[in-house]
Design a protein around this motif. Structure first.
Motif, mmCIF file in Angstrom:
data_model
loop_
_atom_site.group_PDB
_atom_site.id
_atom_site.type_symbol
_atom_site.label_atom_id
_atom_site.label_comp_id
_atom_site.label_asym_id
_atom_site.label_seq_id
_atom_site.Cartn_x
_atom_site.Cartn_y
_atom_site.Cartn_z
ATOM 1 N N ASP A 58 0.836 -1.208 0.000
ATOM 2 C CA ASP A 58 0.000 0.000 0.000
ATOM 3 C C ASP A 58 0.873 1.263 0.000
ATOM 4 O OD1 ASP A 58 -2.257 -1.659 0.025
ATOM 5 O OD2 ASP A 58 -2.302 -1.712 2.217
ATOM 6 N N MET A 59 1.921 1.249 -0.809
ATOM 7 C CA MET A 59 2.867 2.354 -1.032
ATOM 8 C C MET A 59 3.803 2.640 0.148
ATOM 9 S SD MET A 59 2.754 3.119 -4.140
ATOM 10 C CE MET A 59 3.848 4.502 -4.097
ATOM 11 N N GLY A 87 -3.908 -6.407 0.941
ATOM 12 C CA GLY A 87 -3.646 -5.136 0.269
ATOM 13 C C GLY A 87 -2.844 -5.301 -0.993
ATOM 14 N N MET A 88 -2.338 -4.182 -1.498
ATOM 15 C CA MET A 88 -1.563 -4.125 -2.724
ATOM 16 C C MET A 88 -0.078 -4.166 -2.396
ATOM 17 S SD MET A 88 -1.827 -3.967 -6.012
ATOM 18 C CE MET A 88 -3.557 -3.568 -6.108
ATOM 19 N N TYR A 89 0.617 -5.132 -2.978
ATOM 20 C CA TYR A 89 2.057 -5.280 -2.794
ATOM 21 C C TYR A 89 2.734 -4.926 -4.103
ATOM 22 C CZ TYR A 89 1.250 -7.482 1.696
ATOM 23 O OH TYR A 89 0.891 -7.708 2.996
ATOM 24 N N GLN A 90 3.838 -4.175 -4.006
ATOM 25 C CA GLN A 90 4.541 -3.741 -5.203
ATOM 26 C C GLN A 90 6.030 -4.038 -5.086
ATOM 27 O OE1 GLN A 90 2.840 0.268 -4.693
ATOM 28 N NE2 GLN A 90 2.607 0.217 -6.921
ATOM 29 N N CYS A 91 6.588 -4.399 -6.212
ATOM 30 C CA CYS A 91 8.024 -4.615 -6.343
ATOM 31 C C CYS A 91 8.549 -3.496 -7.246
ATOM 32 C CB CYS A 91 8.258 -5.983 -6.969
ATOM 33 S SG CYS A 91 9.943 -6.274 -7.485
ATOM 34 N N ALA A 102 5.880 -3.598 -10.507
ATOM 35 C CA ALA A 102 4.759 -4.514 -10.749
ATOM 36 C C ALA A 102 3.991 -4.609 -9.436
ATOM 37 C CB ALA A 102 5.255 -5.880 -11.181
ATOM 38 N N SER A 103 2.734 -5.020 -9.526
ATOM 39 C CA SER A 103 1.938 -5.106 -8.307
ATOM 40 C C SER A 103 1.167 -6.414 -8.255
ATOM 41 C CB SER A 103 0.972 -3.922 -8.206
ATOM 42 O OG SER A 103 0.102 -3.917 -9.304
ATOM 43 N N ALA A 104 0.835 -6.794 -7.045
ATOM 44 C CA ALA A 104 0.035 -7.994 -6.784
ATOM 45 C C ALA A 104 -0.874 -7.674 -5.608
ATOM 46 C CB ALA A 104 0.930 -9.180 -6.464
ATOM 47 N N ARG A 105 -1.942 -8.428 -5.513
ATOM 48 C CA ARG A 105 -2.905 -8.200 -4.433
ATOM 49 C C ARG A 105 -3.002 -9.449 -3.571
ATOM 50 N NH1 ARG A 105 -9.193 -6.609 -5.248
ATOM 51 N NH2 ARG A 105 -9.248 -8.708 -6.045
ATOM 52 N N ILE A 106 -2.972 -9.234 -2.267
ATOM 53 C CA ILE A 106 -3.197 -10.335 -1.323
ATOM 54 C C ILE A 106 -4.566 -10.122 -0.706
ATOM 55 C CG2 ILE A 106 -2.490 -11.391 0.854
ATOM 56 C CD1 ILE A 106 0.382 -10.912 0.107
ATOM 57 N N ILE A 107 -5.383 -11.161 -0.800
ATOM 58 C CA ILE A 107 -6.735 -11.149 -0.249
ATOM 59 C C ILE A 107 -6.775 -12.174 0.873
ATOM 60 C CG2 ILE A 107 -9.169 -11.571 -0.751
ATOM 61 C CD1 ILE A 107 -8.418 -10.875 -3.712
ATOM 62 N N ILE A 108 -7.249 -11.754 2.023
ATOM 63 C CA ILE A 108 -7.306 -12.646 3.177
ATOM 64 C C ILE A 108 -8.736 -13.116 3.363
ATOM 65 C CG2 ILE A 108 -6.795 -12.927 5.626
ATOM 66 C CD1 ILE A 108 -4.355 -12.213 3.829
ATOM 67 N N GLY A 109 -8.891 -14.427 3.322
ATOM 68 C CA GLY A 109 -10.196 -15.025 3.587
ATOM 69 C C GLY A 109 -10.207 -15.519 5.015
ATOM 70 N N GLY A 110 -11.031 -16.441 5.280
ATOM 71 C CA GLY A 110 -11.084 -17.010 6.619
ATOM 72 C C GLY A 110 -12.222 -17.984 6.697
ATOM 73 N N MET A 111 -12.290 -18.618 7.786
ATOM 74 C CA MET A 111 -13.361 -19.581 7.981
ATOM 75 C C MET A 111 -14.561 -18.852 8.561
ATOM 76 S SD MET A 111 -11.226 -22.787 9.427
ATOM 77 C CE MET A 111 -12.499 -23.952 9.062
ATOM 78 N N PHE A 112 -15.671 -19.064 7.940
ATOM 79 C CA PHE A 112 -16.898 -18.456 8.414
ATOM 80 C C PHE A 112 -17.789 -19.561 8.972
ATOM 81 C CE2 PHE A 112 -15.295 -15.678 5.125
ATOM 82 C CZ PHE A 112 -15.339 -14.462 5.780
ATOM 83 N N PHE A 113 -18.301 -19.323 10.135
ATOM 84 C CA PHE A 113 -19.160 -20.309 10.780
ATOM 85 C C PHE A 113 -20.584 -19.806 10.762
ATOM 86 C CE2 PHE A 113 -14.956 -20.808 12.574
ATOM 87 C CZ PHE A 113 -14.758 -22.159 12.431
ATOM 88 N N PHE A 114 -21.470 -20.649 10.349
ATOM 89 C CA PHE A 114 -22.880 -20.305 10.333
ATOM 90 C C PHE A 114 -23.576 -21.180 11.367
ATOM 91 C CE2 PHE A 114 -21.287 -19.290 6.135
ATOM 92 C CZ PHE A 114 -21.768 -18.011 5.973
#
Length: 119
Positions: A58-59, A87-91, A102-114
């Motif tokens: 993220d800059m 977030g956005m990762y850049q090299c 160049a840039s890449a995006r990391i998305i964090i998921g997780g376990m969702f309990f219903f």
């Protein structure tokens, strides 16, 4: 005084035209992970000489820490990933007169309990 200004204004700056900007890519360009996993991003640099590499999230410049590891300048690992690591990762690759990124995006998921309630 005028000769000093004339020298500065009318003498062109020469540089090596054979050195071209790098081409930079990060793999994977998008990474989806669950909390607690390790993220690994690879910065591929095409061009010679390779130049200096700076990683940013993220800059903001990333610095080594117990969770942020640089096994080599082109490889970034974020261990025990947390939600705030998304977030956005850049090299960025810098060489004399040129800079490429160049840039890449990391998305964090997780376990969702219903929880289902029977009425």
């Amino acid at each position: 005084m005028l000769s000093v200004l004339t020298d500065v204004l009318f003498h062109p700056v020469y540089y090596d035209q054979t050195k071209k900007p790098h081409r930079v890519a990060i793999t994977p360009p998008e990474l989806r992970l669950e909390v607690g996993k390790t993220a690994t991003l690879n910065c591929s640099v095409f061009g010679s000489p390779p130049g200096n590499v700076v990683w940013r999230k993220d800059m903001l410049t990333l610095l080594p820490s117990p969770r942020v590891i640089f096994p080599n300048p082109y490889l970034l690992q974020v261990r025990q990933i947390r939600r705030q690591d998304a977030g956005m990762y850049q090299c960025f690759v810098h060489r004399e007169f040129y800079s490429s990124q160049a840039s890449a995006r990391i998305i964090i998921g997780g376990m969702f309990f219903f929880i289902l309630f029977n009425k």
